[in-house]
Structures are given as C-alpha cells and as structure tokens.
Design an enzyme around this catalytic site. Structure first.
Site, PDB file in Angstrom:
ATOM      1  N   HIS A   1      29.913  -8.707  -7.000  1.00 24.07           N
ATOM      2  CA  HIS A   1      29.453  -7.523  -6.533  1.00 24.07           C
ATOM      3  C   HIS A   1      27.873  -7.456  -6.324  1.00 24.07           C
ATOM      4  O   HIS A   1      27.136  -6.964  -5.650  1.00 24.07           O
ATOM      5  CB  HIS A   1      29.896  -6.187  -7.385  1.00 24.07           C
ATOM      6  CG  HIS A   1      31.385  -5.876  -7.272  1.00 24.07           C
ATOM      7  ND1 HIS A   1      31.725  -5.656  -6.040  1.00 24.07           N
ATOM      8  CD2 HIS A   1      32.267  -5.819  -8.132  1.00 24.07           C
ATOM      9  CE1 HIS A   1      33.060  -5.229  -5.906  1.00 24.07           C
ATOM     10  NE2 HIS A   1      33.326  -5.333  -7.320  1.00 24.07           N
TER      11      HIS A   1
ATOM     12  N   HIS B   1      34.046 -11.654 -11.248  1.00 25.37           N
ATOM     13  CA  HIS B   1      34.156 -10.675 -10.112  1.00 25.37           C
ATOM     14  C   HIS B   1      32.752  -9.735 -10.000  1.00 25.37           C
ATOM     15  O   HIS B   1      32.299  -9.227  -9.097  1.00 25.37           O
ATOM     16  CB  HIS B   1      35.218  -9.629 -10.779  1.00 25.37           C
ATOM     17  CG  HIS B   1      35.502  -8.422 -10.019  1.00 25.37           C
ATOM     18  ND1 HIS B   1      36.616  -8.282  -9.235  1.00 25.37           N
ATOM     19  CD2 HIS B   1      34.820  -6.986 -10.256  1.00 25.37           C
ATOM     20  CE1 HIS B   1      36.818  -7.031  -8.760  1.00 25.37           C
ATOM     21  NE2 HIS B   1      35.427  -6.314  -9.070  1.00 25.37           N
ATOM     22  N   GLU B   2      32.108  -9.425 -11.164  1.00 24.36           N
ATOM     23  CA  GLU B   2      30.992  -8.687 -10.901  1.00 24.36           C
ATOM     24  C   GLU B   2      29.734  -9.183 -10.517  1.00 24.36           C
ATOM     25  O   GLU B   2      28.748  -8.761  -9.868  1.00 24.36           O
ATOM     26  CB  GLU B   2      30.448  -8.201 -12.486  1.00 24.36           C
ATOM     27  CG  GLU B   2      31.591  -7.246 -13.156  1.00 24.36           C
ATOM     28  CD  GLU B   2      31.945  -5.759 -12.351  1.00 24.36           C
ATOM     29  OE1 GLU B   2      30.967  -5.468 -11.561  1.00 24.36           O
ATOM     30  OE2 GLU B   2      32.935  -5.406 -12.152  1.00 24.36           O
TER      31      GLU B   2
END
Length: 516
Positions: free
Chosen positions: A172, A168-169
């Site tokens: 980003h 997920h990160e």
C-alpha cells in the site's frame, strides 16, 4: 479447549498494561511526562490494543516508491487486475466454503444420529472420516489458537501473521507514493494476541486522485500477499536443493520427536534420530510417503504374514477364541504384551485362530493377503492375519540397523505422536530440527499470506475489498450510471452481501472448530 493458562496470561497481561496506563494518565505527577513520552514514541494504548507509529521508515518508503517508476507502474497495474479478479472470485470461494461447512455440519449430524441408533461402527467410521476429509479440503478455515492451532506452533503463526501484514502494508505504502499520495508513517499494532501493521496516508490526497490510481493503491496489499505466497511455494519446492550441501533426502524419514504418550515409545520402539525406510511392505522415502503409507494401512484391510506349517505348529498352542464387542475375534490373554491373535485358513479352507508370539511370527516373513500369496515361496505355508479390533492395525516399522518395531494400535496415533522430516543431516553437528523449523514456518507464511490476500479482497465493510469495490464502481459505472446515488446503492448491496457471506463463514467456522 483453549488452554486456561494461555487465557490467564493474555487477560492478566492486558489488564496489567491497561491499569498501568490508566494510573499513569490519572497521576498528577506523571500525567504530562507520560503522555509526552507516548506521543514522542508514537504509542497509543487502549483496551486490548497497542499501536506504534513512526516516521523513521518514510525515507525508505519514498526511495522504493520513486525508484524505477515505469516498472512500478506495470507492477501495480498487474496488481490492480489481480485485485479486481480476486474481489469477484472471493464471492465464489466464500460460497463454496460455506456450502462445504454446511455439508460437514449435516454429515456430523447424521453421524451423531446413526451412532445413537446403534449403527455399525464401520459405516459410522467411514461417515466420520469422509466428513472430516471434506472439512480439511476447504481452502479457508477458521484458526483458533489452542484448538486447531497447536500451542507449540504459536510462534510460527504470529511471526507469519506479522510478516504477511508488514508486506501487505508495504505494498500500500509504495503504491501510494508512486501515485503521489503523501505518506505520513508506518506502524505496527497488537490486538489481543494478533499482531499487524498499517500505513498512514494523507486522506485528502487519496480522495483527489482518479479511481484507477486508487485501485492501484488499494489492490497493492493483496497483490503483495499473493506474490509472497508464491515465493513461499517456490522456496518450499526448492528447499531440498537449497539445503543440499547440508542435508540429503530420498532415503527415508528421520524421527525428530516422539511424544511421551506415544505408543511407539519403548525399548524396541522409535527414538529420535532413527531412519524409517518401510511401513509394512510400503517403502518410505519422504514425509509424503509416510503419510500415504499410513493412509493405505488405515483404510485397507490388515495385511497378513506368511508362515511355514512347521513354524506355525511349533509356535501355536491350544486357545479358546471369543468374540469382542466389535465382532472381531480374540484368542490371547488380554494382558499379553507379546502375543497376538492370528486368523488363517487351513488346507480345507476352514478359518482357524491361534495365539502366537508376534515378533517370531512376523519377523523375516513376506506379506500376504491369502494363502496363494505364500505358495509362491513354499507349498506348506499359510497366510496368518492379525485378528485385531476394527480400527487397530499391526504395523511392522523398519528402521535399520535397529530391529523392526511392531506397532499395535490405530495408525493415526502413530501419525500424531511421531514427528518426522525428510531431511537427513550430512554432518553430526547439524541440527535435525532446522529443516523442520524452516519448512513449518514457510508453510505458515504461504497459508497466512494467501489467506490475507483472499479475505482482504472480499467486498466487505472495513476491509480492502470495500475500497477496491468503490473505486472499481467509480471507474466503470460513473459514465454508465449518471446518478451517484444508484451507484452507491449498488455498491452498498454488494458490500452487504460480501459482509454477510464472510460473517457466516466465520461464525460457522468458529462453531465447527469449538463445538466438535
């Protein structure tokens, strides 16, 4: 109940960490060196929270973010579209989940009241099972370790949570670099027992870029979680092909574990390494067949067995039948481990009961429902049906070359106390547990990565959905609504609604898990 030992270990461990941190920071001799050590290593400690941040991976992130810029542009555009759709879809999903939970609560309440007013056990059971299936069909469920998450599967759970968070990160971080936002570092944290990850972006750069660029960054995390879940599903489907050189499938299910308290334990029971091919007359070729066969056996009437009139006369002896509390008939000694009470209809269609040695009565016989099913093979045969308690079944489990196991009990006990796999090793040195470990982990990864994508998309305070909503409103309503205060007010009420909806789902979900 959450295991007390787990609570003691968690609370005791965090207390020790926090007290050590407090003592070292208060020490005249170690204060400066300890704080320097924490700063140099990117560590910060607070009650029930440890955080580690590093710039070691910055070069890798910049390399990923600047490689194949055109492809990444299209990739994150797809992610932006997915994120916006997911944000609005999350309202429908949370609303549906809330309605299902409320329906489950009402079903449980009616079941409790019907039980207290001495309703028939069959109707109560069907009400309970239907409400349980309703709860199990929910897309989102609250997970509490030690209650609806087995303690022996915590490793799978937390590993999947950490990997989902890291992916997920990474999404980003790469998207931010692609949009020319300064990337300060990557980190991992531990909150109580839940691990996670984060990226540190330069906030000023983030605020200066356009709303569409912001959307690409904010949607990248849930987009990557969605892709990870899809890859997990693909891996799960292709697992038999991937493991084909070492394991084969389609011939039965292999027993990998039998719980110590399982009714299937015994000299003629199931053992690790046994290959089960049939449950009654239901063929078993994989785990799905096993579950479907047990469901069929659970919800359909007890099946019978054909026995010749001569064998019936030879094995039976005079008995005295009596009614159990649930209305079923018993005609054997309650303490007998080998005899079972059977019912059948004679040639005059009169229902009779007889106590027979179970193995001799059902071994090497065809299954039946009525006497007509037995007339096909022999004119002088009867269909004898075990006369058991309402939810108890006699199940003949075939696991060649061993003698058939005769199981008497609730089918769910067999389901929960016997672990199986569809994968059979081709060579003796191969572990029977490896496919189970891989399969279980992939399933957790699919569930948790998908859940992270859904929950983070909710327009709720402090989640990605908040920033996705704000950027979406900036991109769409700025030219329509000139007044920023009105736009902010619309965003606030949407966020408030999403937060209330999510909080209601979590609160009721926790109540359902802990109070049942």
């Amino acid at each position: 109940m959450i295991p007390v030992s787990l609570v003691v270990v968690v609370v005791g461990g965090w207390t020790a960490v926090y007290l050590t941190d407090l003592v070292l920071k208060s020490s005249v001799y170690f204060k400066h060196s300890y704080e320097d050590w924490l700063e140099n290593n990117g560590l910060s400690i607070s009650p029930f929270h440890i955080r580690w941040q590093t710039a070691v991976f910055n070069r890798a992130f910049y390399s990923w973010g600047r490689r194949k810029a055109r492809m990444l542009y299209q990739w994150f555009n797809f992610g932006m579209v997915f994120g916006v759709i997911a944000m609005f879809s999350s309202f429908f999903l949370l609303g549906k989940t809330l309605i299902q939970t409320l329906g489950q609560m009402m079903a449980d309440s009616s079941y409790s009241s019907s039980s207290s007013s001495s309703s028939h056990s069959s109707s109560s059971s069907s009400s309970s099972s239907s409400s349980s299936s309703l709860y199990n069909e929910q897309v989102l469920q609250v997970v509490v370790p030690g209650i609806n998450l087995p303690v022996n599967q915590l490793t799978y759970f937390f590993a999947a949570v950490l990997i989902s968070g890291v992916v997920h990160e990474i999404g980003h971080g790469i998207a931010a670099i692609r949009e020319q936002v300064r990337f300060n570092g990557f980190g991992i944290f531990l909150f109580i027992i839940y691990p996670g990850a984060f990226v540190d972006l330069f906030t000023t750069h983030l605020q200066l870029i356009s709303p569409v660029q912001q959307l690409r960054i904010f949607c990248a995390g849930i987009w990557h979680n969605f892709i990870l879940a899809l890859l997990g599903i693909l891996a799960l489907i292709l697992l038999p092909v991937i493991l084909l050189p070492f394991y084969y499938t389609g011939v039965g299910v292999l027993i990998t574990e039998v719980a110590e308290d399982s009714p299937a334990i015994g000299p003629r029971g199931l053992f690790v390494g046994d290959l089960v091919t049939h449950l009654q007359d239901c063929p078993v070729t994989n785990v799905q067949d096993w579950n479907e066969c047990l469901d069929t056996i659970t919800y359909e009437p007890q099946i019978g067995y054909c026995i010749s009139a001569s064998t019936l006369q030879q094995l039976s002896f005079p008995v005295r039948a009596y009614k159990r509390l649930d209305g079923s008939t018993e005609c054997c000694n309650n303490h007998s481990l080998t005899d079972v009470c059977f019912s059948y209809r004679n040639n005059f269609n009169k229902r009779l009961h007889t106590c027979l040695p179970a193995r001799k009565a059902v071994e090497a016989t065809q299954v039946c429902r009525t006497n007509k099913d037995c007339k096909k093979s022999s004119s002088s045969s009867f269909c004898i049906i075990p006369s058991l308690e309402t939810h108890t079944r006699l199940i003949k489990v075939k696991h060649p070359p061993q003698i058939d196991m005769l199981y008497v009990g609730h089918p769910l006990h067999l389901h929960y106390t016997v672990s199986i796999t569809s994968f059979i090793p081709r060579f003796k040195f191969l572990s029977i547990d490896l496919p189970v470990v891989v399969e279980t982990f992939v399933k957790y990864l699919i569930s948790l990565s998908g859940a992270l994508a859904i929950v983070n998309a909710v327009p709720c305070f402090a989640l990605d959905g908040q920033w996705i909503l704000n950027s979406f409103l900036d991109a769409t309503l700025t030219s329509v609504i000139g007044d920023n205060d009105v736009k902010d007010l619309i965003g606030f009420f949407i966020l408030l609604g999403g937060s209330i909806l999510l909080a209601a789902n979590v609160a009721l979900g926790l109540w359902m898990v802990t109070a049942r």
